[in-house]
Design an enzyme around this catalytic site. Structure first.
Site, mmCIF file in Angstrom:
data_model
loop_
_atom_site.group_PDB
_atom_site.id
_atom_site.type_symbol
_atom_site.label_atom_id
_atom_site.label_comp_id
_atom_site.label_asym_id
_atom_site.label_seq_id
_atom_site.Cartn_x
_atom_site.Cartn_y
_atom_site.Cartn_z
ATOM 1 N N SER A 63 9.188 92.746 10.615
ATOM 2 C CA SER A 63 10.459 93.481 10.683
ATOM 3 C C SER A 63 10.628 94.531 9.590
ATOM 4 O O SER A 63 11.591 95.304 9.638
ATOM 5 C CB SER A 63 11.634 92.514 10.635
ATOM 6 O OG SER A 63 11.781 91.909 11.891
ATOM 7 N N LYS A 66 10.853 97.850 10.982
ATOM 8 C CA LYS A 66 12.108 98.362 11.552
ATOM 9 C C LYS A 66 12.663 99.516 10.717
ATOM 10 O O LYS A 66 13.401 100.357 11.220
ATOM 11 C CB LYS A 66 13.139 97.228 11.646
ATOM 12 C CG LYS A 66 12.794 96.163 12.693
ATOM 13 C CD LYS A 66 13.732 94.965 12.590
ATOM 14 C CE LYS A 66 13.391 93.889 13.626
ATOM 15 N NZ LYS A 66 14.116 92.622 13.392
ATOM 16 N N TYR A 187 8.051 98.336 20.268
ATOM 17 C CA TYR A 187 8.593 97.441 19.233
ATOM 18 C C TYR A 187 7.504 96.535 18.644
ATOM 19 O O TYR A 187 7.398 96.370 17.426
ATOM 20 C CB TYR A 187 9.730 96.610 19.843
ATOM 21 C CG TYR A 187 10.226 95.501 18.944
ATOM 22 C CD1 TYR A 187 11.029 95.778 17.846
ATOM 23 C CD2 TYR A 187 9.888 94.171 19.195
ATOM 24 C CE1 TYR A 187 11.478 94.771 17.014
ATOM 25 C CE2 TYR A 187 10.337 93.150 18.372
ATOM 26 C CZ TYR A 187 11.130 93.454 17.285
ATOM 27 O OH TYR A 187 11.571 92.447 16.452
ATOM 28 N N TYR A 239 19.401 89.976 7.310
ATOM 29 C CA TYR A 239 20.111 89.254 8.374
ATOM 30 C C TYR A 239 21.288 88.461 7.814
ATOM 31 O O TYR A 239 22.091 89.008 7.056
ATOM 32 C CB TYR A 239 19.134 88.348 9.158
ATOM 33 C CG TYR A 239 17.785 88.964 9.358
ATOM 34 C CD1 TYR A 239 17.660 90.126 10.137
ATOM 35 C CD2 TYR A 239 16.645 88.439 8.776
ATOM 36 C CE1 TYR A 239 16.423 90.720 10.324
ATOM 37 C CE2 TYR A 239 15.407 89.033 8.961
ATOM 38 C CZ TYR A 239 15.301 90.171 9.729
ATOM 39 O OH TYR A 239 14.085 90.753 9.900
ATOM 40 N N VAL A 257 8.951 88.495 9.029
ATOM 41 C CA VAL A 257 8.508 87.101 9.159
ATOM 42 C C VAL A 257 7.023 86.916 8.853
ATOM 43 O O VAL A 257 6.528 85.789 8.871
ATOM 44 C CB VAL A 257 8.861 86.468 10.534
ATOM 45 C CG1 VAL A 257 10.356 86.320 10.699
ATOM 46 C CG2 VAL A 257 8.237 87.251 11.683
HETATM 47 N N1 GLN Z 1 8.227 90.502 15.572
HETATM 48 C C1 GLN Z 1 9.227 89.587 15.098
HETATM 49 C C2 GLN Z 1 10.172 89.232 16.232
HETATM 50 O O1 GLN Z 1 10.369 90.043 17.107
HETATM 51 C C3 GLN Z 1 9.969 90.232 13.970
HETATM 52 C C4 GLN Z 1 11.010 89.327 13.360
HETATM 53 C C5 GLN Z 1 11.177 89.493 11.877
HETATM 54 O O2 GLN Z 1 10.274 89.883 11.150
HETATM 55 N N2 GLN Z 1 12.324 89.083 11.389
HETATM 56 O O3 GLN Z 1 10.698 88.169 16.270
#
Ligand code: GLN
Length: 303
Positions: A63, A66, A187, A239, A257
């Site tokens: 993430s 992102k 994504y 988050y 993650v």
């Molecule tokens: N690729 C992971 C997902 O879509 C990314 C989640 C994350 O890093 N918080 O769940």
């Protein structure tokens, strides 16, 4: 000022906590990573670099990508990005379906999964080759080659049922322009980018430097846009733990993650930590501890 001894001190102090947390196993390709990996890197806008541990080893940034997604999109679409995604902290897990239902298919912010999916959808409005363009963009930020990990892309495609559900839900609410599979492809490529801590810190320096990549002088975002991306990282980057991260660390940052966390000290530097074991919010346990100690010991935070 040299940060090397500070990093080494913190590394030695935090390493014994490496039993805490769990590796993300809902993406099988990530569950295979050696959970004892641990690295820290600092890159300054003057071009200095300090590293300790496994800072050069590449990992799945997940993430954290992102932020690249958002920066690329803001650079192309400007404030229109915010027509379809909010900028408020979610106070909910990154993959929550409940909030999306209550709020009629408009994700709270671009750093929860639903929000990043909408940003990817917006990029598809503008780009014919979104994966290549994202890679080019990150290479420009980092100053050298960056790769996707196809194994991670495939693993997420096979197991990412919640992301698929989020997309169908938004499609039903009229907040998705493209096909679900096309948005997922963009994504998951964004999530599968691999970098080491040093490369990651370097690629975030444009956010410490008013939107300009130090060294090359390439302007990626207007200064006000870089400021706003930092603001959204501060309020939404972790988050439902964003408040605690601001409290403990006091920097804009983003986690993934894969166990990475990167944070920015505007006007000075970017710092990245990698340790795969996560807390219940999906944020690296050692990553948060390292950054808490770093800002506390150096007195460098935005507050
Ligand atoms: N690729 C992971 C997902 O879509 C990314 C989640 C994350 O890093 N918080 O769940």
């Amino acid at each position: 000022m040299t940060f090397q001894s500070t990093l080494e001190e913190i590394y030695a102090e935090v390493r014994p906590m490496s039993g805490e947390g769990e590796v993300a196993d809902y993406i099988p390709a990530l569950a295979q990573i050696d959970s004892t990996k641990f690295g820290i890197a600092i890159e300054t806008i003057e071009g200095e670099c300090f590293q300790v541990g496994d800072a050069a080893e590449r990992f799945s940034i997940q993430s954290i990508g992102k932020v690249f997604n958002l920066a690329l999109c803001v650079g192309i679409a400007g404030d229109r990005v915010w027509d379809r995604v909010g900028m408020e902290p979610s106070g909910n897990p990154f993959n929550s379906l409940v909030q999306l239902e209550v709020e009629g298919g408009i994700p709270r912010n671009p750093f929860i999964n639903a929000g990043a999916l909408v940003v990817a959808d917006t990029l598809l409005d503008h780009l014919d080759n979104p994966n290549e363009d994202l890679l080019d963009f990150v290479q420009k930020l980092r100053g050298s080659d960056v790769h996707f990990n196809q194994k991670v892309v495939n693993s997420e495609k096979q197991h990412g049922h919640i992301n698929t559900a989020l997309l169908h839900f938004m499609k039903a609410h009229g907040n998705l322009n493209h096909e679900v599979d096309d948005v997922l492809d963009a994504y998951y490529h964004q999530c599968s980018i691999e970098m080491g801590c040093a490369g990651l810190a370097r690629s975030f320096l444009f956010l410490a430097n008013g939107g300009v990549v130090p060294g090359t002088g390439a302007r990626v975002l207007a200064a006000s846009q870089a400021k706003r991306v930092n603001a959204v990282m501060l309020t939404c980057g972790f988050y439902d733990q964003a408040g605690m991260f601001a409290y403990l660390v006091g920097l804009p940052g983003k986690s993934g993650v894969g166990g990475g966390i990167v944070a920015v000290i505007p006007g000075k530097l970017a710092i990245a930590v990698w340790s795969p074991k996560l807390n219940s919010h999906g944020n690296s346990v050692l990553g948060i501890k390292v950054l808490e100690l770093f800002t506390t010991r150096t007195g460098m935070s935005i507050f």
